[in-house]
Motif scaffolding. Structure first.
Motif, mmCIF file in Angstrom:
data_model
loop_
_atom_site.group_PDB
_atom_site.id
_atom_site.type_symbol
_atom_site.label_atom_id
_atom_site.label_comp_id
_atom_site.label_asym_id
_atom_site.label_seq_id
_atom_site.Cartn_x
_atom_site.Cartn_y
_atom_site.Cartn_z
ATOM 1 N N LEU A 1 39.051 -1.724 -39.686
ATOM 2 C CA LEU A 1 40.378 -1.259 -39.296
ATOM 3 C C LEU A 1 40.301 -0.875 -37.822
ATOM 4 O O LEU A 1 39.572 0.057 -37.460
ATOM 5 N N VAL A 2 40.978 -1.638 -36.944
ATOM 6 C CA VAL A 2 40.901 -1.352 -35.503
ATOM 7 C C VAL A 2 42.317 -1.349 -34.916
ATOM 8 O O VAL A 2 43.239 -1.890 -35.519
ATOM 9 N N THR A 3 42.437 -0.740 -33.727
ATOM 10 C CA THR A 3 43.747 -0.738 -33.076
ATOM 11 C C THR A 3 43.679 -1.532 -31.780
ATOM 12 O O THR A 3 42.758 -1.352 -30.978
ATOM 13 N N LEU A 4 44.640 -2.431 -31.602
ATOM 14 C CA LEU A 4 44.765 -3.190 -30.353
ATOM 15 C C LEU A 4 45.953 -2.586 -29.622
ATOM 16 O O LEU A 4 47.054 -2.542 -30.159
ATOM 17 N N ASP A 5 45.706 -2.116 -28.392
ATOM 18 C CA ASP A 5 46.763 -1.408 -27.662
ATOM 19 C C ASP A 5 47.014 -2.106 -26.337
ATOM 20 O O ASP A 5 46.067 -2.534 -25.674
ATOM 21 N N ARG A 6 48.300 -2.208 -25.981
ATOM 22 C CA ARG A 6 48.646 -2.856 -24.718
ATOM 23 C C ARG A 6 47.965 -2.182 -23.531
ATOM 24 O O ARG A 6 47.693 -2.796 -22.517
ATOM 25 N N MET A 7 47.681 -0.872 -23.673
ATOM 26 C CA MET A 7 47.089 -0.116 -22.565
ATOM 27 C C MET A 7 45.576 -0.333 -22.467
ATOM 28 O O MET A 7 44.958 0.110 -21.504
ATOM 29 N N ASP A 8 44.980 -0.982 -23.454
ATOM 30 C CA ASP A 8 43.524 -1.182 -23.409
ATOM 31 C C ASP A 8 43.152 -2.003 -22.179
ATOM 32 O O ASP A 8 43.768 -3.044 -21.919
ATOM 33 N N PRO A 9 42.136 -1.546 -21.437
ATOM 34 C CA PRO A 9 41.681 -2.394 -20.324
ATOM 35 C C PRO A 9 40.937 -3.618 -20.877
ATOM 36 O O PRO A 9 40.584 -3.655 -22.049
ATOM 37 N N TYR B 1 40.440 -7.741 -21.817
ATOM 38 C CA TYR B 1 41.250 -8.846 -22.327
ATOM 39 C C TYR B 1 42.439 -8.336 -23.135
ATOM 40 O O TYR B 1 42.336 -7.325 -23.829
ATOM 41 N N ASP B 2 43.551 -9.081 -23.062
ATOM 42 C CA ASP B 2 44.760 -8.700 -23.790
ATOM 43 C C ASP B 2 44.637 -9.174 -25.247
ATOM 44 O O ASP B 2 45.223 -10.177 -25.636
ATOM 45 N N LEU B 3 43.857 -8.442 -26.033
ATOM 46 C CA LEU B 3 43.643 -8.858 -27.430
ATOM 47 C C LEU B 3 44.915 -8.701 -28.254
ATOM 48 O O LEU B 3 45.155 -9.452 -29.199
#
Ligand SMILES: Cc1cc2nc3c(=O)[nH]c(=O)nc-3n(C[C@H](O)[C@H](O)[C@H](O)COP(=O)(O)OP(=O)(O)OC[C@H]3O[C@@H](n4cnc5c(N)ncnc54)[C@H](O)[C@@H]3O)c2cc1C
Length: 479
Positions: free
Chosen positions: A175-183, A185-187
């Protein structure tokens, strides 16, 4: 294997959340693309993200494929189940978890319908912008997987522009979170539009938009589709970006009239629905210009109330289902061309229709060149289905020839996988598969969709022989 897995699923899910009864399984045998059908091996109805993760982990343990399903309104067979697999249906995950107006966000579960998000915030002057015509029933999880569009996406952008984060269960059960703010690659961008092949979304953070101060909805009736098409180019050329520009041709109008009595102007060869929204002063200026541009229309209706606005939209929003009133069977096609190519492509569709004796009704998001030709046929007439398929495929070829794409918003799914090589080279497709492998090395998440002949990850029907050129050159790593 499936029996052992089913027993294990019953250990981690409530008793009524595991369906094996053959009659109930048939409820899930297809999505909106009804001519592809398969009875799922087992259906699960998880209630929480943790339960989804447990299901996926068990699928991994037993090497069984799984397919996510929201409301099953997809039109490309993306949610077509596997007879040897598990169908993970999100219809019990329907909670709006958080509304955060200062940050213009809402956090929702994947089974929440598109319209329910707007309904949760409408009273406070907000809404969720992407509006597929199926918005009353389609799920936000399905919208994320398909990167769905809608009439108002011309001005406001597709689902990808309105999703800030997704909690997902990866294909191996994390269970993971992909966030637009993550530096890095745009996963999140890779996940949106991946049609369930990169995991299952279990929580979605959407962006909320402020309801516009003013909305003006106009219906312009033209004698023929060319005049309507020219008006579309002139509107955009004048620097106006309406919230929506939709067009329907005479056959589509006839169907809508038969189904919902939308009372569009009699004798119209094409109707254009244009919606302007924004600050009142801007909308007034744009409306004045729009009237000049649509001077060639033989009737111009302006909605004077919310009811009149809904009446104008009624015909358009019901168009797909409405063609059932004028044809026993039909294919809903979805392709894109540059806006300026619309008149040429429509003329070619007319020619194909005459040549193959197959009627085609045209409904489209005219502003962004997204065509929805409805290819009508009588499935009791020998050979009609094949001719309809030929016309349908030839329309996609036209889209590619004119610099467009084989799908604008309905996805590739199982339906258009065979057309992918017409747009992409083998190397392109292999490179896409490398992305997929990074998420799903065992090819368990919605296998058999999007890609024609998967050659990496060991997915049926065959394994690529030899090393991929990108791996050989050291540019990519194969797991
Ligand atoms: C009458 C009608 C009108 C339509 N109008 C439009 C339109 O205007 N614009 C438009 O874009 N589409 C439109 N569609 C197509 C369809 O409604 C959209 O593709 C919608 O997003 C599908 O949502 P769903 O919940 O029904 O998904 P499903 O059909 O259940 O699934 C679609 C895909 O999403 C995957 N999926 C579902 N849930 C998840 C999840 N939680 N995580 C990961 N993957 C998941 C499935 O595996 C499948 O590949 C229309 C369909 C109909 C029947």
């Amino acid at each position: 294997m499936l029996d052992t897995l089913t027993a294990a699923l019953r250990e981690v899910l409530p008793a009524d959340a595991v369906i094996t009864d053959p009659v109930r399984l048939r409820t899930y045998e297809c999505d909106g693309l009804t001519y592809h059908r398969a009875t799922p091996g087992v259906v699960v109805l998880p209630d929480t993200a943790e339960q989804v993760a447990s299901v996926v982990r068990l699928c991994n343990e037993f090497a069984v494929p799984f397919v996510a399903r929201g409301s099953g309104t997809g039109l490309s067979g993306g949610a077509l189940p596997r007879e040897d697999g598990v169908l993970v249906v999100t219809s019990r995950m329907r909670r709006v978890l958080e509304v955060d107006l200062p940050n213009r966000r809402a956090v929702v579960e994947p089974g929440v319908t598109n319209l329910a998000i707007t309904e949760a915030v409408r009273d406070r002057g907000y809404y969720y912008a992407p509006d597929p015509s199926s918005q009353q029933i389609c799920s936000i999880g399905g919208n994320v997987a398909e990167n769905s569009g809608g009439a108002h996406c011309l001005k406001y952008g597709f689902t990808v522009n309105h999703v800030e984060a997704c909690e997902i269960v990866t294909p191996d059960g994390d269970l993971v979170t992909l966030d637009r703010m993550d530096p890095g690659y745009d996963l999140l961008g890779a996940f949106i539009g991946s049609e369930g092949t990169l995991g299952i979304a279990t929580k979605i953070t959407v962006r909320l938009s402020r309801a516009p101060e003013s909305v003006t909805t106009v219906l312009a009736a033209f004698e023929n589709i060319e005049q309507g098409g020219r008006a579309v180019s002139a509107i955009i050329g004048a620097g106006i970006v309406p919230a929506a520009i939709e067009m329907m041709d005479a056959l589509a109008i006839e169907a809508a009239e038969a189904a919902v009595a939308c009372d569009y102007p009699r004798g119209a060869g094409a109707v254009l629905i244009v919606e302007l929204d924004g600050p009142s002063a801007e909308v007034e200026l744009q409306f004045a210009r729009l009237k000049e541009i649509c001077a060639g229309a033989f009737e111009l209706r302006v909605a004077a109330s919310q009811e009149e606005r809904a009446a104008i939209w009624k015909g358009r929003k019901s168009a797909f289902a409405a063609v059932g009133r004028i044809s026993p069977a039909y294919i809903v096609q979805d392709g894109v061309v540059p806006r300026t190519a619309l008149p040429r492509v429509l003329a070619e569709i007319d020619r194909l229709s005459a040549e193959h004796r197959i009627r085609v009704a045209n409904v489209f998001h005219a502003g962004d060149g997204n065509l929805h030709p409805l290819v009508l046929f009588d499935d009791t007439e020998p050979g009609a289905g094949e001719r309809a398929e030929t016309v349908s495929g030839a329309i996609l070829d036209l889209c590619i020839e004119h610099g467009g794409s084989i799908t604008g918003e309905h996805g590739v799914g199982v339906d258009k996988a065979r057309y992918m090589p017409r747009m992409f080279t083998d190397d392109d497709l292999d490179t896409m598969q490398l992305v997929r492998c990074a998420f799903d090395p065992r090819g368990l998440s919605n296998p058999g969709k999007v890609f024609p002949t998967p050659r990496l990850c060991g997915e049926v029907p065959g394994v690529r022989k030899g090393v991929h050129p990108l791996v050989e050159s050291g540019k990519a790593e194969q797991f």
